[in-house]
Write a protein that holds these residues in place. Structure first.
Motif, PDB file in Angstrom:
ATOM      1  N   GLY A 224      11.062  -2.338   2.555  1.00  0.00           N
ATOM      2  CA  GLY A 224      10.901  -0.986   1.698  1.00  0.00           C
ATOM      3  C   GLY A 224      10.672  -2.108   0.572  1.00  0.00           C
ATOM      4  O   GLY A 224      11.424  -1.661   0.112  1.00  0.00           O
ATOM      5  N   GLU A 226       9.103  -1.916  -3.149  1.00  0.00           N
ATOM      6  CA  GLU A 226       9.608  -1.717  -4.091  1.00  0.00           C
ATOM      7  C   GLU A 226       8.752  -1.041  -5.392  1.00  0.00           C
ATOM      8  O   GLU A 226       8.229  -2.930  -5.376  1.00  0.00           O
ATOM      9  CB  GLU A 226      11.006  -1.409  -4.260  1.00  0.00           C
ATOM     10  CG  GLU A 226      12.155  -2.343  -3.954  1.00  0.00           C
ATOM     11  CD  GLU A 226      13.269  -2.138  -4.182  1.00  0.00           C
ATOM     12  OE1 GLU A 226      14.317  -3.134  -5.074  1.00  0.00           O
ATOM     13  OE2 GLU A 226      14.502  -2.344  -3.521  1.00  0.00           O
ATOM     14  N   SER A 258      12.148   3.342  -1.987  1.00  0.00           N
ATOM     15  CA  SER A 258      13.300   2.738  -1.296  1.00  0.00           C
ATOM     16  C   SER A 258      14.157   2.732  -1.833  1.00  0.00           C
ATOM     17  O   SER A 258      15.434   1.194  -1.579  1.00  0.00           O
ATOM     18  CB  SER A 258      12.603   0.760  -1.367  1.00  0.00           C
ATOM     19  OG  SER A 258      10.700   1.629  -0.251  1.00  0.00           O
ATOM     20  N   ARG A 259      13.919   1.850  -3.417  1.00  0.00           N
ATOM     21  CA  ARG A 259      14.976   1.432  -3.909  1.00  0.00           C
ATOM     22  C   ARG A 259      16.316   2.431  -4.530  1.00  0.00           C
ATOM     23  O   ARG A 259      16.683   3.425  -4.797  1.00  0.00           O
ATOM     24  CB  ARG A 259      14.467   1.061  -5.904  1.00  0.00           C
ATOM     25  CG  ARG A 259      15.523   0.469  -6.625  1.00  0.00           C
ATOM     26  CD  ARG A 259      14.707   0.551  -8.144  1.00  0.00           C
ATOM     27  NE  ARG A 259      13.454  -0.199  -8.262  1.00  0.00           N
ATOM     28  CZ  ARG A 259      13.173  -1.127  -8.740  1.00  0.00           C
ATOM     29  NH1 ARG A 259      14.946  -2.051  -8.905  1.00  0.00           N
ATOM     30  NH2 ARG A 259      12.261  -2.010  -8.797  1.00  0.00           N
ATOM     31  N   TYR A 260      17.714   1.131  -4.139  1.00  0.00           N
ATOM     32  CA  TYR A 260      18.611   2.161  -4.939  1.00  0.00           C
ATOM     33  C   TYR A 260      19.242   1.914  -5.992  1.00  0.00           C
ATOM     34  O   TYR A 260      18.671   0.860  -6.509  1.00  0.00           O
ATOM     35  CB  TYR A 260      19.581   1.444  -3.714  1.00  0.00           C
ATOM     36  CG  TYR A 260      20.719   1.281  -1.927  1.00  0.00           C
ATOM     37  CD1 TYR A 260      19.001   1.961  -1.939  1.00  0.00           C
ATOM     38  CD2 TYR A 260      21.249   1.591  -1.988  1.00  0.00           C
ATOM     39  CE1 TYR A 260      19.240   2.148   0.261  1.00  0.00           C
ATOM     40  CE2 TYR A 260      21.261   2.165  -0.366  1.00  0.00           C
ATOM     41  CZ  TYR A 260      19.935   2.336   0.652  1.00  0.00           C
ATOM     42  OH  TYR A 260      19.769   2.291   1.541  1.00  0.00           O
ATOM     43  N   THR A 292      21.254   6.340  -3.487  1.00  0.00           N
ATOM     44  CA  THR A 292      19.958   6.154  -2.967  1.00  0.00           C
ATOM     45  C   THR A 292      18.668   6.991  -2.547  1.00  0.00           C
ATOM     46  O   THR A 292      19.460   7.989  -2.986  1.00  0.00           O
ATOM     47  CB  THR A 292      20.937   5.911  -1.162  1.00  0.00           C
ATOM     48  OG1 THR A 292      20.748   6.476  -0.161  1.00  0.00           O
ATOM     49  CG2 THR A 292      22.142   5.146  -0.967  1.00  0.00           C
ATOM     50  N   ARG A 320      21.344  -3.560   0.619  1.00  0.00           N
ATOM     51  CA  ARG A 320      20.496  -2.354   1.229  1.00  0.00           C
ATOM     52  C   ARG A 320      19.470  -4.044   2.620  1.00  0.00           C
ATOM     53  O   ARG A 320      19.422  -3.156   2.991  1.00  0.00           O
ATOM     54  CB  ARG A 320      20.119  -1.637   0.744  1.00  0.00           C
ATOM     55  CG  ARG A 320      18.261  -2.250   0.112  1.00  0.00           C
ATOM     56  CD  ARG A 320      17.582  -1.036  -0.213  1.00  0.00           C
ATOM     57  NE  ARG A 320      16.362  -1.625  -0.487  1.00  0.00           N
ATOM     58  CZ  ARG A 320      15.796  -1.821  -0.172  1.00  0.00           C
ATOM     59  NH1 ARG A 320      15.661  -1.316   1.164  1.00  0.00           N
ATOM     60  NH2 ARG A 320      14.699  -2.071  -0.420  1.00  0.00           N
ATOM     61  N   SER A 324      17.344  -7.362  -1.449  1.00  0.00           N
ATOM     62  CA  SER A 324      17.458  -6.643  -2.058  1.00  0.00           C
ATOM     63  C   SER A 324      18.663  -7.351  -3.179  1.00  0.00           C
ATOM     64  O   SER A 324      18.954  -6.829  -4.112  1.00  0.00           O
ATOM     65  CB  SER A 324      18.575  -5.615  -1.465  1.00  0.00           C
ATOM     66  OG  SER A 324      18.996  -6.056  -0.614  1.00  0.00           O
ATOM     67  N   HIS A 417      20.409   2.388   5.427  1.00  0.00           N
ATOM     68  CA  HIS A 417      19.319   3.422   5.508  1.00  0.00           C
ATOM     69  C   HIS A 417      19.741   5.132   4.854  1.00  0.00           C
ATOM     70  O   HIS A 417      20.844   5.072   5.047  1.00  0.00           O
ATOM     71  CB  HIS A 417      18.801   3.336   7.201  1.00  0.00           C
ATOM     72  CG  HIS A 417      18.194   2.457   8.323  1.00  0.00           C
ATOM     73  ND1 HIS A 417      17.263   2.047   7.707  1.00  0.00           N
ATOM     74  CD2 HIS A 417      18.993   1.572   8.505  1.00  0.00           C
ATOM     75  CE1 HIS A 417      17.227   0.746   8.457  1.00  0.00           C
ATOM     76  NE2 HIS A 417      17.925   0.040   9.397  1.00  0.00           N
ATOM     77  N   ILE A 472      14.124   5.323   2.873  1.00  0.00           N
ATOM     78  CA  ILE A 472      12.881   4.520   2.591  1.00  0.00           C
ATOM     79  C   ILE A 472      12.298   4.919   3.355  1.00  0.00           C
ATOM     80  O   ILE A 472      11.906   4.778   4.477  1.00  0.00           O
ATOM     81  CB  ILE A 472      13.983   3.139   2.816  1.00  0.00           C
ATOM     82  CG1 ILE A 472      15.453   2.876   2.020  1.00  0.00           C
ATOM     83  CG2 ILE A 472      12.988   2.308   2.799  1.00  0.00           C
ATOM     84  CD1 ILE A 472      16.367   1.467   2.565  1.00  0.00           C
ATOM     85  N   HIS A 475      10.474   3.079   5.974  1.00  0.00           N
ATOM     86  CA  HIS A 475      11.451   2.358   7.271  1.00  0.00           C
ATOM     87  C   HIS A 475      11.138   4.006   8.132  1.00  0.00           C
ATOM     88  O   HIS A 475      11.635   3.434   9.531  1.00  0.00           O
ATOM     89  CB  HIS A 475      13.517   3.012   6.577  1.00  0.00           C
ATOM     90  CG  HIS A 475      13.815   1.506   6.180  1.00  0.00           C
ATOM     91  ND1 HIS A 475      14.770   0.923   6.722  1.00  0.00           N
ATOM     92  CD2 HIS A 475      12.991   0.392   6.120  1.00  0.00           C
ATOM     93  CE1 HIS A 475      14.882  -0.011   5.844  1.00  0.00           C
ATOM     94  NE2 HIS A 475      13.924  -0.422   5.603  1.00  0.00           N
TER      95      HIS A 475
END
Ligand SMILES: [Cu+2]
Length: 489
Positions: A224, A226, A258-260, A292, A320, A324, A417, A472, A475
């Motif tokens: 995913g 970033e 994608s980034r948490y 998220t 994640r 990550s 996810h 994401i 994904h």
């Protein structure tokens, strides 16, 4: 004000009270510590360096928000001298903040001037399926030069957001997203210093050229991708000013592809009052706040620091999946700069409360979903699977109008996810199938590595083919999507 909430009949137990009554009894869904009109405690111009631009409502009818919105390429300055050729709504990054009141009709005359077809999905909003922005299900793709008019009622107060649903990872990752704030007088919790914060990231090189949407190949999809710059309202490490001890209400959305964001404020607490679908059952205090992709948080912070000093909002590491946390550092997100005013004494925070009637587990139809990532094939390509199949081989899940379903989503892949369902809120449950407190309506929920989420969803009167997918977006493109066919009773 002319707004009415009486049209927003909720299937989910939200008390809907005509506005006149709200004014008299201050509603049943939000209770303030004090009914006094709040006054600003923030220093003058506290949010000037960061405030979102707002869409212009060109309709004089107070219950209609009618705007023009154009998707186009534009040079955007994300930091002094740092310019990226982004994909934008109205030339800005993020797109303009759209403000409406609960019950309003929102009309968006959308023009596509991108070099690709696109659509707009209204994340979290209970729109009719025709307005959901999914190509071939809701509407045809909006081709370059074409116009499409989105037209729907915003039934629920809360912070929502909009983004394309065509080549989502590429288009969102290139800058196409904006916030939609649906306000309700009953949600005025007594903190007047309020700001909407759109968190995201973007990847570009020293010439301002966007990182390719397929950088890293199949491994990039599996992780995913970033972006290399964290953005808050389109700015790298902007500054928000504060008076020490003065509460601020932050409405936050994670619009990154994608980034948490596992936020911390150097250990100072977040007072969480709401989530995806508006206010939650009761406030909850936390020192780290995980948001998220796709999720929203409504929080009150009371930053404290020395006169003239600063405090940093940071993104802590969250695991994640592989890549990550390895070789990565805590990153700075936002600076809070204190005025030279003396620290205020401790303020009583509002005792926000919302009555949430949990749907019944008894009689709910069980839907079991397992997420997997089998080893890559001989061609080196990986695919995420939902119950054994990627979305391009999947049959829709079935539901009927009025049905309550209990979903269990088990994650057997080695990546977390954020699971998103279009068009409906759901209520998270624990392993004993009891509501997780404080209860909050969600449309996106993190499924941790080796974790399982459970939720109840009531499918209301809006039939159609509703998507669910990982937020994401790589994904999702890599297989982690599906549909719920909601048919008439
Ligand atoms: Cu995912």
């Amino acid at each position: 004000m002319g707004h009415t909430t009486s049209t927003s009949v909720s299937a989910r137990g939200r008390s809907t009270v005509p506005l006149l009554l709200v004014a008299l009894v201050w509603s049943t869904s939000a209770v303030m510590a004090s009914a006094q009109a709040p006054t600003s405690l923030a220093p003058a111009g506290w949010d000037a360096g960061i405030k979102l631009s707002e869409a212009r409502d060109r309709n004089p009818d107070p219950s209609i928000v009618e705007i023009d919105l154009t998707a186009r390429l534009a040079d955007v300055e994300v930091a002094p001298g740092k310019i990226v050729k982004a994909w934008t709504y109205d030339g800005g990054l993020p797109g303009p903040l759209i403000r409406a009141h609960v019950g309003d009709r929102v009309i968006v005359h959308f023009t596509n001037h991108l070099p690709q077809p696109t659509t707009i999905h209204w994340h979290g909003v209970r729109v009719p399926i025709e307005m959901d922005g999914v190509p071939d299900i809701s509407q045809p793709e909006v081709k370059g030069g074409d116009i499409f008019t989105y037209d729907f009622i915003v039934r629920d107060a809360g912070l929502y957001w909009y983004h394309p649903h065509v080549m989502s990872a590429a288009q969102v990752g290139s800058g196409l997203y904006g916030a939609l704030l649906v306000e309700d007088p009953a949600d005025a919790v007594g903190v007047i210093d309020e700001i909407t914060l759109v968190l995201s990231d973007i990847g570009f090189d020293s010439k301002g050229v966007l990182e390719s949407a397929d950088s890293g190949g199949p491994a990039g999809m599996v992780f995913g991708r970033e972006g290399n710059y964290i953005l808050v309202n389109g700015k790298v490490m902007p500054t928000l000013r504060a008076r020490s001890g003065a509460p601020q209400r932050w409405r936050i959305v994670n619009a990154a592809k994608s980034r948490y964001f596992l936020l911390d404020l150097e250990g100072q607490p977040f007072y969480v009052i709401g989530a995806d679908g508006g206010l939650q059952e009761r406030p909850e205090t936390t020192e780290t706040l995980l948001i998220t992709p796709g999720e929203r948080a409504d929080v009150i912070v009371t930053p404290r620091g020395s006169s003239g000093g600063t405090l940093t909002l940071r993104a802590q590491l969250y695991n994640r999946g592989y890549g990550s946390v390895e070789y990565r550092n805590v990153e700075d997100v936002l600076t809070i700069a204190f005025s030279d005013q003396p620290t205020l004494p401790v303020q009583t925070l509002p005792a926000v409360h919302r009555d949430i009637a949990a749907p019944k587990v008894a009689g709910a139809t069980r839907v079991d979903v397992v997420l997997t990532l089998p080893p890559a094939g001989a061609d080196g390509k990986s695919e995420f699977r939902v119950n054994g199949v990627p979305f391009w081989k999947a049959k829709p899940y079935m539901a009927t109008v009025g049905e309550t379903q209990l979903w269990t989503v088990k994650n057997e892949s080695k990546f977390a996810h954020p699971f998103h369902l279009h068009g409906f809120f759901f209520l998270p449950l624990d392993e004993k199938l009891e509501p997780i407190h404080p209860m909050a309506w969600k449309d996106t929920l993190n499924v941790p590595i080796d974790g399982t989420i459970r939720f109840l969803v009531v499918f209301d009167e809006r039939p159609g083919m509703w998507m669910f997918h990982c937020h994401i977006l790589d994904h999702a493109d890599g297989g982690l999507m599906g549909h719920v066919h909601l048919g008439p009773r």
